[in-house]
Design a protein around this motif. Structure first.
Motif, PDB file in Angstrom:
ATOM      1  N   ALA A   1     116.483  90.959  49.193  1.00  0.00           N
ATOM      2  CA  ALA A   1     115.211  91.660  49.030  1.00  0.00           C
ATOM      3  C   ALA A   1     114.155  90.900  49.811  1.00  0.00           C
ATOM      4  CB  ALA A   1     114.841  91.749  47.552  1.00  0.00           C
ATOM      5  N   ILE A   2     113.714  91.465  50.930  1.00  0.00           N
ATOM      6  CA  ILE A   2     112.806  90.751  51.823  1.00  0.00           C
ATOM      7  C   ILE A   2     111.486  91.493  51.999  1.00  0.00           C
ATOM      8  CG2 ILE A   2     114.606  89.446  53.000  1.00  0.00           C
ATOM      9  CD1 ILE A   2     114.598  91.508  55.230  1.00  0.00           C
ATOM     10  N   GLY A   3     111.164  92.347  51.041  1.00  0.00           N
ATOM     11  CA  GLY A   3     109.873  93.015  50.976  1.00  0.00           C
ATOM     12  C   GLY A   3     109.384  92.964  49.542  1.00  0.00           C
ATOM     13  N   PRO A   4     108.402  93.776  49.173  1.00  0.00           N
ATOM     14  CA  PRO A   4     108.023  93.882  47.762  1.00  0.00           C
ATOM     15  C   PRO A   4     109.241  94.240  46.919  1.00  0.00           C
ATOM     16  CG  PRO A   4     106.410  94.966  49.150  1.00  0.00           C
ATOM     17  CD  PRO A   4     107.551  94.596  50.051  1.00  0.00           C
ATOM     18  N   LEU A   5     109.258  93.782  45.671  1.00  0.00           N
ATOM     19  CA  LEU A   5     110.460  93.904  44.833  1.00  0.00           C
ATOM     20  C   LEU A   5     110.505  95.195  44.014  1.00  0.00           C
ATOM     21  CD1 LEU A   5     110.702  90.176  43.801  1.00  0.00           C
ATOM     22  CD2 LEU A   5     112.443  91.456  45.042  1.00  0.00           C
ATOM     23  N   THR A   6     109.758  96.176  44.421  1.00  0.00           N
ATOM     24  CA  THR A   6     109.676  97.430  43.669  1.00  0.00           C
ATOM     25  C   THR A   6     111.025  98.118  43.540  1.00  0.00           C
ATOM     26  OG1 THR A   6     107.477  97.649  44.665  1.00  0.00           O
ATOM     27  CG2 THR A   6     108.318  99.532  43.427  1.00  0.00           C
ATOM     28  N   ASP A   7     111.750  98.270  44.633  1.00  0.00           N
ATOM     29  CA  ASP A   7     113.047  98.954  44.577  1.00  0.00           C
ATOM     30  C   ASP A   7     114.027  98.209  43.678  1.00  0.00           C
ATOM     31  OD1 ASP A   7     112.239 100.965  46.294  1.00  0.00           O
ATOM     32  OD2 ASP A   7     113.151 100.072  48.074  1.00  0.00           O
ATOM     33  N   VAL A   8     114.027  96.882  43.764  1.00  0.00           N
ATOM     34  CA  VAL A   8     114.959  96.095  42.954  1.00  0.00           C
ATOM     35  C   VAL A   8     114.620  96.226  41.479  1.00  0.00           C
ATOM     36  CG1 VAL A   8     115.926  93.812  42.544  1.00  0.00           C
ATOM     37  CG2 VAL A   8     115.286  94.500  44.859  1.00  0.00           C
ATOM     38  N   ALA A   9     113.338  96.172  41.153  1.00  0.00           N
ATOM     39  CA  ALA A   9     112.921  96.323  39.760  1.00  0.00           C
ATOM     40  C   ALA A   9     113.315  97.694  39.226  1.00  0.00           C
ATOM     41  CB  ALA A   9     111.416  96.120  39.637  1.00  0.00           C
ATOM     42  N   LEU A  10     113.108  98.741  40.010  1.00  0.00           N
ATOM     43  CA  LEU A  10     113.478 100.090  39.571  1.00  0.00           C
ATOM     44  C   LEU A  10     114.986 100.228  39.400  1.00  0.00           C
ATOM     45  CD1 LEU A  10     111.039 102.157  41.819  1.00  0.00           C
ATOM     46  CD2 LEU A  10     110.977 101.997  39.317  1.00  0.00           C
ATOM     47  N   LEU A  11     115.744  99.652  40.316  1.00  0.00           N
ATOM     48  CA  LEU A  11     117.200  99.711  40.208  1.00  0.00           C
ATOM     49  C   LEU A  11     117.679  99.065  38.917  1.00  0.00           C
ATOM     50  CD1 LEU A  11     119.996 100.282  41.664  1.00  0.00           C
ATOM     51  CD2 LEU A  11     119.884  97.874  42.343  1.00  0.00           C
ATOM     52  N   LEU A  12     117.195  97.864  38.632  1.00  0.00           N
ATOM     53  CA  LEU A  12     117.654  97.136  37.446  1.00  0.00           C
ATOM     54  C   LEU A  12     117.153  97.776  36.165  1.00  0.00           C
ATOM     55  CD1 LEU A  12     117.234  93.509  38.783  1.00  0.00           C
ATOM     56  CD2 LEU A  12     119.371  94.761  38.457  1.00  0.00           C
ATOM     57  N   ALA A  13     116.011  98.474  36.222  1.00  0.00           N
ATOM     58  CA  ALA A  13     115.484  99.148  35.037  1.00  0.00           C
ATOM     59  C   ALA A  13     116.235 100.433  34.736  1.00  0.00           C
ATOM     60  CB  ALA A  13     113.995  99.437  35.218  1.00  0.00           C
TER      61      ALA A  13
ATOM     62  N   VAL B   1     115.903  86.539  47.430  1.00  0.00           N
ATOM     63  CA  VAL B   1     114.549  87.065  47.556  1.00  0.00           C
ATOM     64  C   VAL B   1     113.744  86.185  48.501  1.00  0.00           C
ATOM     65  CG1 VAL B   1     112.384  87.526  46.329  1.00  0.00           C
ATOM     66  CG2 VAL B   1     114.587  88.042  45.238  1.00  0.00           C
ATOM     67  N   MET B   2     113.110  86.782  49.517  1.00  0.00           N
ATOM     68  CA  MET B   2     112.117  86.053  50.284  1.00  0.00           C
ATOM     69  C   MET B   2     110.771  86.346  49.639  1.00  0.00           C
ATOM     70  SD  MET B   2     109.515  85.940  52.627  1.00  0.00           S
ATOM     71  CE  MET B   2     108.915  84.304  52.201  1.00  0.00           C
ATOM     72  N   GLY B   3     110.173  85.316  49.070  1.00  0.00           N
ATOM     73  CA  GLY B   3     108.894  85.547  48.423  1.00  0.00           C
ATOM     74  C   GLY B   3     108.384  84.323  47.699  1.00  0.00           C
ATOM     75  N   GLY B   4     107.104  84.353  47.391  1.00  0.00           N
ATOM     76  CA  GLY B   4     106.492  83.303  46.602  1.00  0.00           C
ATOM     77  C   GLY B   4     106.104  82.086  47.414  1.00  0.00           C
ATOM     78  N   SER B   5     105.333  81.251  46.778  1.00  0.00           N
ATOM     79  CA  SER B   5     104.930  79.972  47.322  1.00  0.00           C
ATOM     80  C   SER B   5     104.819  79.014  46.151  1.00  0.00           C
ATOM     81  CB  SER B   5     103.584  80.094  48.055  1.00  0.00           C
ATOM     82  OG  SER B   5     103.133  78.834  48.494  1.00  0.00           O
ATOM     83  N   ILE B   6     105.543  77.911  46.207  1.00  0.00           N
ATOM     84  CA  ILE B   6     105.645  77.020  45.050  1.00  0.00           C
ATOM     85  C   ILE B   6     104.580  75.927  45.071  1.00  0.00           C
ATOM     86  CG2 ILE B   6     107.184  75.482  43.760  1.00  0.00           C
ATOM     87  CD1 ILE B   6     107.971  78.488  43.865  1.00  0.00           C
TER      88      ILE B   6
ATOM     89  N   PHE C   1     102.738  87.309  50.297  1.00  0.00           N
ATOM     90  CA  PHE C   1     102.534  88.750  50.442  1.00  0.00           C
ATOM     91  C   PHE C   1     103.533  89.595  49.660  1.00  0.00           C
ATOM     92  CE2 PHE C   1     103.221  92.808  52.587  1.00  0.00           C
ATOM     93  CZ  PHE C   1     101.929  93.317  52.607  1.00  0.00           C
ATOM     94  N   ASN C   2     104.828  89.318  49.746  1.00  0.00           N
ATOM     95  CA  ASN C   2     105.817  90.180  49.100  1.00  0.00           C
ATOM     96  C   ASN C   2     105.616  90.245  47.591  1.00  0.00           C
ATOM     97  OD1 ASN C   2     107.082  90.808  51.509  1.00  0.00           O
ATOM     98  ND2 ASN C   2     108.736  89.325  51.259  1.00  0.00           N
ATOM     99  N   VAL C   3     105.398  89.100  46.967  1.00  0.00           N
ATOM    100  CA  VAL C   3     105.186  89.074  45.514  1.00  0.00           C
ATOM    101  C   VAL C   3     103.836  89.683  45.170  1.00  0.00           C
ATOM    102  CG1 VAL C   3     104.937  87.574  43.502  1.00  0.00           C
ATOM    103  CG2 VAL C   3     106.713  87.095  45.194  1.00  0.00           C
ATOM    104  N   TRP C   4     102.817  89.350  45.936  1.00  0.00           N
ATOM    105  CA  TRP C   4     101.465  89.876  45.695  1.00  0.00           C
ATOM    106  C   TRP C   4     101.431  91.402  45.794  1.00  0.00           C
ATOM    107  CZ3 TRP C   4      98.389  92.673  49.036  1.00  0.00           C
ATOM    108  CH2 TRP C   4      97.039  92.812  48.676  1.00  0.00           C
ATOM    109  N   SER C   5     102.263  91.990  46.647  1.00  0.00           N
ATOM    110  CA  SER C   5     102.240  93.444  46.846  1.00  0.00           C
ATOM    111  C   SER C   5     102.649  94.209  45.591  1.00  0.00           C
ATOM    112  CB  SER C   5     103.170  93.829  48.005  1.00  0.00           C
ATOM    113  OG  SER C   5     102.666  93.355  49.224  1.00  0.00           O
ATOM    114  N   ASP C   6     103.478  93.616  44.734  1.00  0.00           N
ATOM    115  CA  ASP C   6     103.850  94.246  43.462  1.00  0.00           C
ATOM    116  C   ASP C   6     104.236  93.151  42.466  1.00  0.00           C
ATOM    117  OD1 ASP C   6     104.622  95.828  41.354  1.00  0.00           O
ATOM    118  OD2 ASP C   6     105.839  97.199  42.558  1.00  0.00           O
TER     119      ASP C   6
ATOM    120  N   GLY D   1      99.663  87.534  41.643  1.00  0.00           N
ATOM    121  CA  GLY D   1     100.760  87.419  42.590  1.00  0.00           C
ATOM    122  C   GLY D   1     101.266  86.010  42.817  1.00  0.00           C
ATOM    123  N   MET D   2     100.643  85.014  42.185  1.00  0.00           N
ATOM    124  CA  MET D   2     101.135  83.639  42.336  1.00  0.00           C
ATOM    125  C   MET D   2     102.454  83.456  41.604  1.00  0.00           C
ATOM    126  SD  MET D   2      97.868  81.053  41.984  1.00  0.00           S
ATOM    127  CE  MET D   2      99.001  79.644  41.997  1.00  0.00           C
ATOM    128  N   VAL D   3     103.357  82.696  42.183  1.00  0.00           N
ATOM    129  CA  VAL D   3     104.587  82.284  41.517  1.00  0.00           C
ATOM    130  C   VAL D   3     104.383  80.852  41.037  1.00  0.00           C
ATOM    131  CG1 VAL D   3     107.047  81.791  41.791  1.00  0.00           C
ATOM    132  CG2 VAL D   3     106.038  83.799  42.896  1.00  0.00           C
TER     133      VAL D   3
END
Length: 318
Positions: A124-136, A150-155, A167-172, A271-273
């Motif tokens: 998953a290398i964009g916003p995680l919307t599709d993955v969340a919907l799939l698992l739900a 997952v490509m996302g977040g900043s620690i 950006f990816n996490v912040w988008s959703d 959107g912060m991780v």
């Protein structure tokens, strides 16, 4: 071979990632699904079609994903980084267009998971919307996902869309929280901390451009993309390609198990991780977080070059 599905919002670095997956000798690319993100859904979908067409991968089904976040509308795109066309202003260099979408992203992914004789890696290398919907909507398929990368977040280094958010996490953020905090699918998170450490320089890009038409098209995106990333040096990150390399070759990146939280407030931290790096034993869910410490950064750059260059392609259709 790694059975692989990519959910993506192309995007310059997404283009690198798709080329990598289509060409890697150990990747069995089963499907690509397009989601909103860097640009709107019609553009990410068209860009995915351009890439699959250019790579001769009309055999790979394309799914049409979410056009907006789960709850709150997205307030900005990333045209300043990726260009209005999502491909650094040079989308016309990619193509011809591959096949039309085969259906909804959720159906395309579900079909791959249901028919695969072995668990599938979902990148998953964009916003995680599709993955969340799939698992739900299809929790029965969670066990068919061998690993979620997952490509996302900043620690710990700050964000690229706000002071703290990537950006990816912040988008959703609501989708990201569901996937990274509430679910139990084995997950590897590749944050900016790692991808900003694996930047590529002008010489690397010039060698890529000289390798052939695909490499030339990828390298041509740097005029807009390099300016938009604004790292303060003459180097550009190709975030998503780094994550795809780990998806295909587990262990390429050094990871540590961390418990994470995603800020879904409407304040400046949205959107912060947040990762708990205190070393405590926690009963909560952990994800494997890729970090620069212990990762062979030069080895990652070299591996990316080998997979992306036209003159190194050995697979049919490359």
């Amino acid at each position: 071979m790694t059975p692989l599905v990519i959910d993506t919002d192309p995007g310059v670095d997404d283009a690198y990632a798709i080329v990598l997956a289509a060409r890697h000798a150990h990747a069995d690319l089963r499907a690509v699904t397009a989601v909103f993100g860097n640009v709107d859904l019609p553009t990410t979908t068209a860009n995915a079609r351009r890439l699959l067409g250019m790579l001769g991968r009309g055999d790979v089904p394309l799914g049409l994903g979410a056009e907006r976040p789960l709850i709150h509308p997205v307030s900005r795109r990333a045209a300043d980084v990726h260009g209005d066309d999502g491909l650094g202003g040079v989308a016309e260099r990619f193509g011809p267009l591959g096949p039309e979408p085969a259906g909804r992203a959720l159906d395309v992914i579900a079909d791959v998971l249901e028919t695969s004789p072995e668990p599938v890696v979902l990148a998953a290398i964009g916003p995680l919307t599709d993955v969340a919907l799939l698992l739900a909507t299809r929790p029965d398929l969670a066990e068919r996902i061998g690993r979620l990368v997952v490509m996302g977040g900043s620690i710990g280094i700050g964000g690229n869309v706000s002071a703290g958010a990537e950006f990816n996490v912040w988008s959703d953020p609501e989708a990201a929280r569901r996937v990274l905090v509430e679910e139990r699918v084995p997950t590897t998170l590749v944050p900016l901390d790692l991808t900003h450490a694996v930047t590529v320089d002008r010489g690397w890009l010039e060698t890529l451009a000289a390798s052939g038409p695909v490499g030339e098209a990828l390298a041509a995106t740097r005029t807009v993309y390099g300016r938009g990333e604004a790292l303060g040096v003459d180097r550009v990150p190709i975030h998503d390609a780094v994550a795809l390399l780990e998806a295909i070759e587990p262990g390429t990146l050094a990871t540590v198990p961390l418990e994470v939280e995603v800020d879904t407030s409407l304040g400046p931290a949205r959107g912060m991780v947040l990762a708990d790096r205190r070393g405590r034993t926690s009963p909560g869910r952990t994800v494997e977080v890729a970090l620069p410490e212990g990762t062979d950064l030069d080895g990652v750059r070299d591996a990316l070059a080998r997979c992306l260059r036209d003159d190194m392609v050995t697979r049919p259709g490359g």
